[in-house]
Design an enzyme around this catalytic site. Structure first.
Site, PDB file in Angstrom:
ATOM      1  CB  THR A  55       7.214 -11.679  27.840  1.00 37.43           C
ATOM      2  OG1 THR A  55       6.796 -12.074  29.150  1.00 37.43           O
ATOM      3  CG2 THR A  55       7.792 -12.904  27.154  1.00 37.43           C
ATOM      4  CD  GLU A 113       6.086 -15.832  32.531  1.00 36.82           C
ATOM      5  OE1 GLU A 113       6.343 -17.039  32.523  1.00 36.82           O
ATOM      6  OE2 GLU A 113       5.751 -15.215  33.553  1.00 36.82           O
ATOM      7  CE1 TYR A 134       3.679 -15.784  25.644  1.00 31.53           C
ATOM      8  CE2 TYR A 134       5.003 -15.418  27.606  1.00 31.53           C
ATOM      9  CZ  TYR A 134       4.258 -14.925  26.554  1.00 31.53           C
ATOM     10  OH  TYR A 134       4.098 -13.563  26.407  1.00 31.53           O
ATOM     11  CE  LYS A 156       5.383 -13.443  23.110  1.00 32.30           C
ATOM     12  NZ  LYS A 156       5.023 -12.280  22.288  1.00 32.30           N
TER      13      LYS A 156
HETATM   14  P1  NAP Z   1      -3.758 -11.200  24.224  1.00 31.15           P
HETATM   15  O1  NAP Z   1      -4.836 -10.377  24.824  1.00 31.15           O
HETATM   16  O2  NAP Z   1      -3.737 -12.662  24.485  1.00 31.15           O
HETATM   17  O3  NAP Z   1      -3.805 -10.968  22.622  1.00 31.15           O
HETATM   18  C1  NAP Z   1      -3.072 -11.791  21.749  1.00 31.15           C
HETATM   19  C2  NAP Z   1      -3.454 -11.458  20.325  1.00 31.15           C
HETATM   20  O4  NAP Z   1      -2.737 -12.326  19.429  1.00 31.15           O
HETATM   21  C3  NAP Z   1      -4.945 -11.654  20.008  1.00 31.15           C
HETATM   22  O5  NAP Z   1      -5.373 -10.610  19.191  1.00 31.15           O
HETATM   23  C4  NAP Z   1      -4.945 -12.968  19.242  1.00 31.15           C
HETATM   24  O6  NAP Z   1      -6.023 -13.104  18.338  1.00 31.15           O
HETATM   25  C5  NAP Z   1      -3.651 -12.832  18.452  1.00 31.15           C
HETATM   26  N1  NAP Z   1      -3.201 -14.115  17.899  1.00 31.15           N
HETATM   27  C6  NAP Z   1      -3.050 -15.294  18.556  1.00 31.15           C
HETATM   28  N2  NAP Z   1      -2.653 -16.246  17.690  1.00 31.15           N
HETATM   29  C7  NAP Z   1      -2.577 -15.674  16.453  1.00 31.15           C
HETATM   30  C8  NAP Z   1      -2.239 -16.151  15.154  1.00 31.15           C
HETATM   31  N3  NAP Z   1      -1.922 -17.429  14.986  1.00 31.15           N
HETATM   32  N4  NAP Z   1      -2.239 -15.278  14.118  1.00 31.15           N
HETATM   33  C9  NAP Z   1      -2.585 -13.989  14.307  1.00 31.15           C
HETATM   34  N5  NAP Z   1      -2.929 -13.476  15.518  1.00 31.15           N
HETATM   35  C10 NAP Z   1      -2.924 -14.312  16.577  1.00 31.15           C
HETATM   36  O7  NAP Z   1      -2.340 -10.626  24.635  1.00 31.15           O
HETATM   37  P2  NAP Z   1      -1.935  -9.187  25.234  1.00 31.15           P
HETATM   38  O8  NAP Z   1      -2.009  -9.262  26.716  1.00 31.15           O
HETATM   39  O9  NAP Z   1      -2.641  -8.135  24.500  1.00 31.15           O
HETATM   40  O10 NAP Z   1      -0.380  -9.158  24.882  1.00 31.15           O
HETATM   41  C11 NAP Z   1       0.089  -8.636  23.637  1.00 31.15           C
HETATM   42  C12 NAP Z   1       1.472  -9.201  23.346  1.00 31.15           C
HETATM   43  O11 NAP Z   1       2.361  -8.861  24.407  1.00 31.15           O
HETATM   44  C13 NAP Z   1       1.537 -10.719  23.233  1.00 31.15           C
HETATM   45  O12 NAP Z   1       2.520 -11.015  22.271  1.00 31.15           O
HETATM   46  C14 NAP Z   1       2.010 -11.170  24.596  1.00 31.15           C
HETATM   47  O13 NAP Z   1       2.665 -12.417  24.505  1.00 31.15           O
HETATM   48  C15 NAP Z   1       2.940 -10.038  24.966  1.00 31.15           C
HETATM   49  N6  NAP Z   1       3.104  -9.742  26.385  1.00 31.15           N
HETATM   50  C16 NAP Z   1       2.007  -9.538  27.180  1.00 31.15           C
HETATM   51  C17 NAP Z   1       2.184  -9.177  28.507  1.00 31.15           C
HETATM   52  C18 NAP Z   1       1.015  -8.901  29.414  1.00 31.15           C
HETATM   53  O14 NAP Z   1       1.198  -8.890  30.634  1.00 31.15           O
HETATM   54  N7  NAP Z   1      -0.168  -8.628  28.869  1.00 31.15           N
HETATM   55  C19 NAP Z   1       3.487  -9.010  29.018  1.00 31.15           C
HETATM   56  C20 NAP Z   1       4.569  -9.210  28.164  1.00 31.15           C
HETATM   57  C21 NAP Z   1       4.364  -9.548  26.848  1.00 31.15           C
HETATM   58  P3  NAP Z   1      -7.389 -13.876  18.734  1.00 31.15           P
HETATM   59  O15 NAP Z   1      -8.283 -12.812  19.312  1.00 31.15           O
HETATM   60  O16 NAP Z   1      -7.835 -14.406  17.423  1.00 31.15           O
HETATM   61  O17 NAP Z   1      -7.047 -14.940  19.713  1.00 31.15           O
HETATM   62  O1  F7E Z   2      -0.170 -15.838  36.050  1.00 28.06           O
HETATM   63  C1  F7E Z   2      -0.249 -17.641  39.232  1.00 28.06           C
HETATM   64  C2  F7E Z   2       0.484 -18.276  38.062  1.00 28.06           C
HETATM   65  O2  F7E Z   2      -1.483 -16.299  33.983  1.00 28.06           O
HETATM   66  C3  F7E Z   2       0.509 -15.054  37.001  1.00 28.06           C
HETATM   67  C4  F7E Z   2       0.969 -13.191  30.247  1.00 28.06           C
HETATM   68  O3  F7E Z   2       0.423 -11.948  29.845  1.00 28.06           O
HETATM   69  O4  F7E Z   2       2.391 -12.130  31.855  1.00 28.06           O
HETATM   70  C5  F7E Z   2       1.384 -13.108  31.712  1.00 28.06           C
HETATM   71  O5  F7E Z   2       1.852 -14.385  32.107  1.00 28.06           O
HETATM   72  C6  F7E Z   2       0.894 -15.914  38.206  1.00 28.06           C
HETATM   73  C7  F7E Z   2       1.573 -17.231  37.829  1.00 28.06           C
HETATM   74  O6  F7E Z   2       0.282 -14.464  34.011  1.00 28.06           O
HETATM   75  C8  F7E Z   2      -3.656 -18.852  39.072  1.00 28.06           C
HETATM   76  O7  F7E Z   2       0.989 -19.562  38.414  1.00 28.06           O
HETATM   77  C9  F7E Z   2      -2.119 -18.636  40.573  1.00 28.06           C
HETATM   78  O8  F7E Z   2       2.654 -17.464  38.693  1.00 28.06           O
HETATM   79  O9  F7E Z   2      -1.813 -14.108  35.184  1.00 28.06           O
HETATM   80  P1  F7E Z   2      -0.901 -15.189  34.764  1.00 28.06           P
HETATM   81  P2  F7E Z   2       1.757 -14.924  33.599  1.00 28.06           P
HETATM   82  O10 F7E Z   2       1.881 -16.390  33.546  1.00 28.06           O
HETATM   83  O11 F7E Z   2       2.702 -14.190  34.480  1.00 28.06           O
HETATM   84  C10 F7E Z   2       3.591 -12.390  31.106  1.00 28.06           C
HETATM   85  C11 F7E Z   2       4.543 -11.240  31.355  1.00 28.06           C
HETATM   86  C12 F7E Z   2       3.331 -12.668  29.675  1.00 28.06           C
HETATM   87  O12 F7E Z   2       4.154 -12.373  28.815  1.00 28.06           O
HETATM   88  C13 F7E Z   2       2.164 -13.537  29.361  1.00 28.06           C
HETATM   89  O13 F7E Z   2       1.761 -13.376  28.003  1.00 28.06           O
HETATM   90  O14 F7E Z   2      -0.302 -16.272  38.895  1.00 28.06           O
HETATM   91  N1  F7E Z   2      -1.606 -18.162  39.415  1.00 28.06           N
HETATM   92  N2  F7E Z   2      -3.362 -19.068  40.377  1.00 28.06           N
HETATM   93  C14 F7E Z   2      -2.540 -18.270  38.463  1.00 28.06           C
HETATM   94  N3  F7E Z   2      -2.539 -17.894  37.168  1.00 28.06           N
HETATM   95  C15 F7E Z   2      -3.669 -18.114  36.459  1.00 28.06           C
HETATM   96  N4  F7E Z   2      -3.700 -17.725  35.147  1.00 28.06           N
HETATM   97  N5  F7E Z   2      -4.768 -18.714  36.992  1.00 28.06           N
HETATM   98  C16 F7E Z   2      -4.823 -19.107  38.307  1.00 28.06           C
HETATM   99  O15 F7E Z   2      -5.819 -19.630  38.784  1.00 28.06           O
END
Ligand code: NAP
Ligand code: F7E
Length: 339
Positions: free
Chosen positions: A125, A127, A149, A153
């Site tokens: 990620t 992050e 987090y 990662k």
């Molecule tokens: P998500 O919607 O939060 O899905 C996370 C998945 O992980 C869910 O299916 C969840 O299952 C499962 N999980 C959580 N804890 C677990 C455990 N202990 N054992 C087995 N499964 C478990 O995330 P996403 O947005 O699809 O992202 C997919 C991956 O990419 C994640 O690893 C995330 O950190 C990474 N990532 C996401 C982004 C983004 O912007 N979306 C960017 C960079 C990296 P439940 O349904 O049971 O909770």
């Molecule tokens: O926050 C700001 C918050 O929670 C984005 C995950 O998929 O992407 C995601 O992580 C920004 C942050 O995503 C609110 O402070 C303001 O600066 O949507 P977010 P994230 O933290 O960037 C990365 C790439 C991953 O890997 C992660 O799994 O928005 N923000 N106000 C807020 N964020 C939230 N959630 N809620 C608010 O009310």
């Protein structure tokens, strides 16, 4: 027919990835942890639930991971399972590390000890760049994580590289920047905005509380990013790749775009904790800053340099943030209207 295991199948990316791989003729196994309610809504939404085989997997349990892998003996593993909500990782640092780091040790060790000949994708990620040391961020930018987090990662990312080099595993990490969609979890800022504003519009719901509106993100479209996961594992060699759009928008700008799509005419007043967003048409308050949503430390700027993916994988993002905001807002309006 290649056998593919997807962990985190019930999440946003898991469903889109399953759809792509089913279309490509893979025998897809979806690993899900047990819950008291069904977690298959997204799989149903993308119409793949009856086309994949589900298995129960708790990634923090080594014996369970090994058993699942030895039963399936997959050719490809996409590890998407994670505690993925950054804000929660400040409250659950142990748990976040167990799932996001120890879980990856479990997977890699099981692959190694079972001598599986498979390709592994790890969900890394943006992050990990945290308090960024370079703009925009690329595969060579040093990491500087700012949350439990991101630390978990980064540990997993380093371990994947280590197993690639030490044992010759075909293990690739995609450093994906934020990617959003109609299936995004409701707690992430984009979907929180679109789903909440739709309720304000249709049901006169209370205004939307938000944290840091000035935070900058490089938001891409999840269906496209999951296609890139497949391209990464189809590449001739394992590597690390940044997947991003190389564009930047603030949370405030996303809010503005989504609010317009929903039918508001947003204007902002005040600064910092006093900042508020009104509908110019009738002066109604639609969103405001609430410090409850500030983080102990927040990543305030992310923008990815995607040139490596462009050159080596032929990556060209098509759906950019303004269109994503419009799509998500239109979807949430329609969803509520249907209800
Ligand atoms: P998500 O919607 O939060 O899905 C996370 C998945 O992980 C869910 O299916 C969840 O299952 C499962 N999980 C959580 N804890 C677990 C455990 N202990 N054992 C087995 N499964 C478990 O995330 P996403 O947005 O699809 O992202 C997919 C991956 O990419 C994640 O690893 C995330 O950190 C990474 N990532 C996401 C982004 C983004 O912007 N979306 C960017 C960079 C990296 P439940 O349904 O049971 O909770
Ligand atoms: O926050 C700001 C918050 O929670 C984005 C995950 O998929 O992407 C995601 O992580 C920004 C942050 O995503 C609110 O402070 C303001 O600066 O949507 P977010 P994230 O933290 O960037 C990365 C790439 C991953 O890997 C992660 O799994 O928005 N923000 N106000 C807020 N964020 C939230 N959630 N809620 C608010 O009310």
């Amino acid at each position: 027919m290649p056998k593919t295991l997807i962990t985190g199948i019930s999440g946003q990316d898991g469903s889109y990835l399953a759809r792509i791989l089913v279309e490509r003729g893979h025998e897809v196994y979806g690993a899900m942890r047990r819950g008291s309610t069904a977690k298959t809504d997204r799989l149903q939404e993308v119409n793949v639930l009856d086309k994949i085989q589900m298995c129960t997997m708790e990634i923090t349990e080594y014996a369970n991971v090994q058993t699942v892998l030895s039963d399936i003996r997959p050719d490809y593993i996409y590890n998407l399972a994670a505690q993925s909500f950054v804000a929660d990782s400040f409250h659950f640092p142990h748990y976040t590390s167990d799932v996001n780091y120890m879980g990856v040790i479990n997977l890699l060790e099981a692959v190694r000890l079972l001598k599986l000949d498979c390709r592994i994708y790890q969900a890394s990620t943006s992050e990990m760049y945290g308090d960024v040391l370079e703009k925009p961020q690329s595969e060579t930018t040093p990491f500087n994580p700012m949350s439990p987090y991101a630390v978990s990662k980064l540990a997993a990312h380093s371990l994947v590289k280590n197993y690639r080099e030490a044992y010759g595993l075909f293990a690739t990490s995609g450093i994906l920047f934020n990617h959003e969609s109609e299936l995004r979890g409701l707690e992430f800022v984009t979907r929180k905005i679109t789903s909440w504003l739709a309720k304000v519009k249709l049901f006169n719901h209370e205004p939307l509380p938000l944290g840091n509106l000035s935070s900058v993100r490089d938001w891409g479209y999840a269906p496209e990013y999951t296609e890139m996961m497949v391209k990464m594992l189809d590449h001739e060699r394992p590597d690390d790749f940044v997947i991003s759009t190389n564009t930047e928008y603030t949370v405030r700008e996303f809010l503005e775009m989504a609010a317009r799509e929903i039918g508001f005419d947003p204007v902002f007043e005040g600064e910092g904790l006093k900042e508020k967003c009104y509908d110019k048409k009738d002066g109604k308050l639609i969103a405001y800053v609430n410090p409850k949503y500030y983080r102990a430390s927040d990543v305030v700027y992310l923008r990815g340099d995607n040139s490596k993916a462009l050159n080596e994988l032929g990556w060209q993002p098509k759906v950019l943030t303004p269109e994503i905001a419009r799509k998500m807002a239109a979807y949430d309006l329609q969803l509520l209207n249907r209800k």
